[in-house]
Design a protein around this motif. Structure first.
Motif, PDB file in Angstrom:
ATOM      1  N   SER A  42       0.647  -1.202  -0.016  1.00 24.97           N
ATOM      2  CA  SER A  42      -0.186   0.080  -0.049  1.00 24.97           C
ATOM      3  C   SER A  42       0.897   1.132   0.012  1.00 24.97           C
ATOM      4  CB  SER A  42      -1.009   0.000   1.219  1.00 24.97           C
ATOM      5  OG  SER A  42      -1.672   1.309   1.474  1.00 24.97           O
ATOM      6  N   ASP A  43       0.596   2.357  -0.537  1.00 26.99           N
ATOM      7  CA  ASP A  43       1.004   3.701  -0.443  1.00 26.99           C
ATOM      8  C   ASP A  43       0.100   4.603   0.036  1.00 26.99           C
ATOM      9  OD1 ASP A  43      -0.570   3.653  -2.745  1.00 26.99           O
ATOM     10  OD2 ASP A  43       1.170   4.243  -4.292  1.00 26.99           O
ATOM     11  N   LEU A  44      -0.590   4.219   1.016  1.00 29.39           N
ATOM     12  CA  LEU A  44      -1.591   5.290   1.685  1.00 29.39           C
ATOM     13  C   LEU A  44      -0.855   6.301   2.562  1.00 29.39           C
ATOM     14  CD1 LEU A  44      -4.817   2.822   1.910  1.00 29.39           C
ATOM     15  CD2 LEU A  44      -4.442   4.740   0.273  1.00 29.39           C
ATOM     16  N   ALA A  45       0.061   5.487   3.327  1.00 30.16           N
ATOM     17  CA  ALA A  45       0.772   6.425   4.371  1.00 30.16           C
ATOM     18  C   ALA A  45       1.826   6.964   4.118  1.00 30.16           C
ATOM     19  CB  ALA A  45       0.735   5.491   5.749  1.00 30.16           C
ATOM     20  N   SER A  46       2.624   6.097   3.223  1.00 28.75           N
ATOM     21  CA  SER A  46       4.207   6.132   2.647  1.00 28.75           C
ATOM     22  C   SER A  46       4.068   5.681   1.280  1.00 28.75           C
ATOM     23  CB  SER A  46       5.158   5.900   3.340  1.00 28.75           C
ATOM     24  OG  SER A  46       5.373   6.549   4.557  1.00 28.75           O
ATOM     25  N   ARG A  47       4.876   6.326   0.410  1.00 27.04           N
ATOM     26  CA  ARG A  47       5.270   5.532  -1.015  1.00 27.04           C
ATOM     27  C   ARG A  47       5.952   4.653  -0.906  1.00 27.04           C
ATOM     28  NH1 ARG A  47       5.495  11.789  -2.402  1.00 27.04           N
ATOM     29  NH2 ARG A  47       3.481  12.329  -3.144  1.00 27.04           N
ATOM     30  N   ARG A  48       5.658   3.791  -1.696  1.00 34.98           N
ATOM     31  CA  ARG A  48       6.609   2.399  -1.892  1.00 34.98           C
ATOM     32  C   ARG A  48       7.919   2.666  -2.070  1.00 34.98           C
ATOM     33  NH1 ARG A  48       1.764   1.117  -4.799  1.00 34.98           N
ATOM     34  NH2 ARG A  48       0.304  -0.755  -3.659  1.00 34.98           N
ATOM     35  N   LYS A  49       8.582   1.716  -1.814  1.00 38.70           N
ATOM     36  CA  LYS A  49       9.978   2.002  -1.882  1.00 38.70           C
ATOM     37  C   LYS A  49      10.731   2.510  -3.171  1.00 38.70           C
ATOM     38  CE  LYS A  49      14.558  -0.197  -0.342  1.00 38.70           C
ATOM     39  NZ  LYS A  49      15.309  -1.182   0.118  1.00 38.70           N
ATOM     40  N   PRO A  50      10.346   2.032  -4.317  1.00 39.08           N
ATOM     41  CA  PRO A  50      10.942   2.492  -5.461  1.00 39.08           C
ATOM     42  C   PRO A  50      10.513   3.750  -5.869  1.00 39.08           C
ATOM     43  CG  PRO A  50       9.898   0.318  -5.993  1.00 39.08           C
ATOM     44  CD  PRO A  50       9.615   0.848  -4.685  1.00 39.08           C
ATOM     45  N   ALA A  51       9.325   4.399  -5.331  1.00 44.96           N
ATOM     46  CA  ALA A  51       9.053   5.830  -5.422  1.00 44.96           C
ATOM     47  C   ALA A  51       9.885   6.625  -4.468  1.00 44.96           C
ATOM     48  CB  ALA A  51       7.322   5.946  -5.196  1.00 44.96           C
ATOM     49  N   ILE A 137       7.489  15.922   2.192  1.00 42.06           N
ATOM     50  CA  ILE A 137       7.355  14.880   1.163  1.00 42.06           C
ATOM     51  C   ILE A 137       6.019  14.075   1.679  1.00 42.06           C
ATOM     52  CG2 ILE A 137       7.912  13.161  -0.140  1.00 42.06           C
ATOM     53  CD1 ILE A 137       9.545  15.593  -0.786  1.00 42.06           C
ATOM     54  N   PHE A 138       5.252  13.882   0.700  1.00 46.08           N
ATOM     55  CA  PHE A 138       3.979  13.184   0.762  1.00 46.08           C
ATOM     56  C   PHE A 138       2.916  14.131   1.091  1.00 46.08           C
ATOM     57  CE2 PHE A 138       1.104   9.460   1.930  1.00 46.08           C
ATOM     58  CZ  PHE A 138       1.135   8.988   0.841  1.00 46.08           C
ATOM     59  N   ASP A 169       6.229  18.471  -2.179  1.00 44.20           N
ATOM     60  CA  ASP A 169       5.421  18.260  -3.229  1.00 44.20           C
ATOM     61  C   ASP A 169       3.681  18.819  -2.858  1.00 44.20           C
ATOM     62  OD1 ASP A 169       5.209  16.197  -0.993  1.00 44.20           O
ATOM     63  OD2 ASP A 169       4.945  14.448  -2.401  1.00 44.20           O
ATOM     64  N   THR A 170       2.999  18.855  -3.413  1.00 39.49           N
ATOM     65  CA  THR A 170       1.650  19.399  -3.429  1.00 39.49           C
ATOM     66  C   THR A 170       0.831  18.965  -4.365  1.00 39.49           C
ATOM     67  OG1 THR A 170       0.335  21.274  -3.140  1.00 39.49           O
ATOM     68  CG2 THR A 170       1.956  21.392  -4.450  1.00 39.49           C
ATOM     69  N   MET A 171      -0.560  18.855  -3.952  1.00 38.80           N
ATOM     70  CA  MET A 171      -1.637  18.317  -5.004  1.00 38.80           C
ATOM     71  C   MET A 171      -1.930  19.643  -5.859  1.00 38.80           C
ATOM     72  SD  MET A 171      -2.285  15.502  -3.833  1.00 38.80           S
ATOM     73  CE  MET A 171      -4.015  14.859  -4.689  1.00 38.80           C
ATOM     74  N   ASN A 172      -2.125  19.378  -7.228  1.00 42.98           N
ATOM     75  CA  ASN A 172      -2.373  20.233  -8.028  1.00 42.98           C
ATOM     76  C   ASN A 172      -4.053  20.647  -8.462  1.00 42.98           C
ATOM     77  OD1 ASN A 172      -2.881  18.657 -10.207  1.00 42.98           O
ATOM     78  ND2 ASN A 172      -0.784  18.247 -10.597  1.00 42.98           N
ATOM     79  N   ASP A 173      -4.046  21.224  -9.428  1.00 42.46           N
ATOM     80  CA  ASP A 173      -5.523  21.561  -9.813  1.00 42.46           C
ATOM     81  C   ASP A 173      -6.413  20.397 -10.448  1.00 42.46           C
ATOM     82  OD1 ASP A 173      -5.198  24.117  -9.025  1.00 42.46           O
ATOM     83  OD2 ASP A 173      -5.079  25.079 -10.866  1.00 42.46           O
ATOM     84  N   ASN A 174      -5.736  19.407 -10.826  1.00 40.66           N
ATOM     85  CA  ASN A 174      -6.364  18.244 -11.072  1.00 40.66           C
ATOM     86  C   ASN A 174      -6.871  17.329  -9.863  1.00 40.66           C
ATOM     87  OD1 ASN A 174      -5.590  18.430 -13.656  1.00 40.66           O
ATOM     88  ND2 ASN A 174      -3.700  17.446 -13.409  1.00 40.66           N
ATOM     89  N   THR A 175      -6.885  17.820  -8.556  1.00 43.88           N
ATOM     90  CA  THR A 175      -7.038  17.161  -7.550  1.00 43.88           C
ATOM     91  C   THR A 175      -8.494  17.021  -7.489  1.00 43.88           C
ATOM     92  OG1 THR A 175      -5.222  17.915  -6.396  1.00 43.88           O
ATOM     93  CG2 THR A 175      -6.992  17.333  -4.880  1.00 43.88           C
ATOM     94  N   PRO A 176      -9.423  17.760  -7.663  1.00 47.76           N
ATOM     95  CA  PRO A 176     -10.803  17.687  -7.509  1.00 47.76           C
ATOM     96  C   PRO A 176     -11.336  16.360  -7.950  1.00 47.76           C
ATOM     97  CG  PRO A 176     -10.724  19.895  -7.475  1.00 47.76           C
ATOM     98  CD  PRO A 176      -9.237  19.229  -7.948  1.00 47.76           C
ATOM     99  N   ALA A 177     -10.896  16.190  -9.611  1.00 51.21           N
ATOM    100  CA  ALA A 177     -11.361  14.965 -10.430  1.00 51.21           C
ATOM    101  C   ALA A 177     -10.833  13.663  -9.631  1.00 51.21           C
ATOM    102  CB  ALA A 177     -10.518  15.300 -11.634  1.00 51.21           C
ATOM    103  N   ILE A 178      -9.766  13.779  -8.949  1.00 55.36           N
ATOM    104  CA  ILE A 178      -9.421  12.370  -8.323  1.00 55.36           C
ATOM    105  C   ILE A 178      -9.994  12.287  -6.892  1.00 55.36           C
ATOM    106  CG2 ILE A 178      -7.431  11.225  -7.537  1.00 55.36           C
ATOM    107  CD1 ILE A 178      -7.405  11.685 -10.491  1.00 55.36           C
ATOM    108  N   MET A 179     -10.090  13.161  -6.369  1.00 55.56           N
ATOM    109  CA  MET A 179     -10.761  12.961  -4.832  1.00 55.56           C
ATOM    110  C   MET A 179     -12.191  12.903  -4.505  1.00 55.56           C
ATOM    111  SD  MET A 179      -8.084  15.078  -2.407  1.00 55.56           S
ATOM    112  CE  MET A 179      -8.511  14.387  -0.973  1.00 55.56           C
ATOM    113  N   ASN A 180     -13.074  13.177  -5.777  1.00 54.89           N
ATOM    114  CA  ASN A 180     -14.357  13.236  -5.838  1.00 54.89           C
ATOM    115  C   ASN A 180     -14.924  13.665  -4.594  1.00 54.89           C
ATOM    116  OD1 ASN A 180     -14.227  11.534  -8.394  1.00 54.89           O
ATOM    117  ND2 ASN A 180     -13.692   9.873  -6.987  1.00 54.89           N
TER     118      ASN A 180
END
Length: 280
Positions: A42-51, A137-138, A169-180
């Motif tokens: 899962s990458d809900l709390a931290s991104r996975r190791k490759p990222a 980060i995150f 890093d930060t969420m951008n203007d595409n966020t509403p379409a993803i977070m519903n």
């Protein structure tokens, strides 16, 4: 259950109004959160190791300096701190969660890594040291209300060396379409779950404050006989013009936006997350 009370507390609240509970140091939730941080499923709390490896490499390329002093705000269990230390840097990590910091200290000791960890809310941080790099980060930057954000930016500016870099890093203007925003869900469990070890009913709803570019995810937990817990998670989203104005207003220069640092497979992926650097 007091249905009138339930109806009242499920309404859209005033912007940035806090809930009556936080999960970071809740004994039950923080244990699950740490497990989620460390999971490669899962990458809900931290991104996975490759990222994380890709992000650390990208940050160090921007920094372009050896033996740097680095401050990681919201470091969690130290996943970035350890990689940065292994790359030869002097790292300090700060996090609100005692469970995450305890894990990070133990992991560093077992790995023979000299990392300073501080269990504190970074909004209350008072450091006399100076750093070449401060990082968040995150999308930790996005959870701050404007007063908190501006206060933290002043602190970051004050602890950076001249020419030092702030990376986030930060969420951008595409966020509403993803977070519903507007989406609703519920969960009832007789044996406990993420929110509590005891039986509970959970109602989750998101709200969009379009003019302010803010999305709230609100979860209300009801447990018998009369326990109501309100968790509110605020997410601000920004574009490069927004952040250039905010950061330059706090004294930073050379504010630069980087798109597509993450891959499209990552949670809150390249389409919705931008990275920024700013110089003191």
């Amino acid at each position: 259950m007091d249905l009138k009370r339930f109806e009242r507390i499920t309404q859209k609240p005033p912007i940035y109004e806090k809930g009556n509970c936080e999960m970071w140091n809740d004994d039950h939730i923080s244990k699950i959160l740490l497990e989620t941080h460390l999971s490669q499923e899962s990458d809900l709390a931290s991104r996975r190791k490759p990222a994380i490896e890709k992000t650390v490499g990208w940050i160090l390329d921007r920094l372009g300096k050896e033996n740097a002093k680095i401050l990681d705000l919201g470091c969690g269990p130290g996943l970035y701190c350890e990689m940065l230390t292994e790359a030869g840097h002097d790292v300090t990590g700060v996090d609100l969660s005692k469970r995450s910091i305890d894990y990070a200290k133990k992991s560093a000791e077992e790995s023979g890594l000299n990392i300073e960890y501080i269990n504190k809310n970074y909004l209350d941080l008072d450091l006399s040291e100076k750093f070449d790099l401060v990082m968040m980060i995150f999308c930790d930057f996005d959870v701050l209300n404007p007063d908190e954000r501006d206060n933290l930016l002043e602190k970051i500016y004050s602890v950076l060396k001249p020419g030092g870099m702030f990376v986030f890093d930060t969420m951008n203007d595409n966020t509403p379409a993803i977070m519903n925003p507007g989406e609703k869900s519920w969960e009832a469990t007789a044996s406990g779950g993420f929110w509590r070890a005891e039986p509970y009913l959970a109602l989750t709803e998101s709200f969009h404050y379009e003019d302010e570019k803010v999305i709230l995810s609100q979860t209300i937990i009801y447990s018998e006989p009369d326990d109501y817990r309100i968790y509110r998670f605020w997410t601000n989203y920004y574009n490069s013009s927004d952040l250039k104005q905010i950061l330059e207003g706090r004294g930073f220069s050379d504010v630069t936006c980087y798109e597509n640092v993450l891959s499209t497979e990552d949670f809150y992926c390249a389409e919705t997350v931008d990275f920024y650097t700013a110089i003191k």
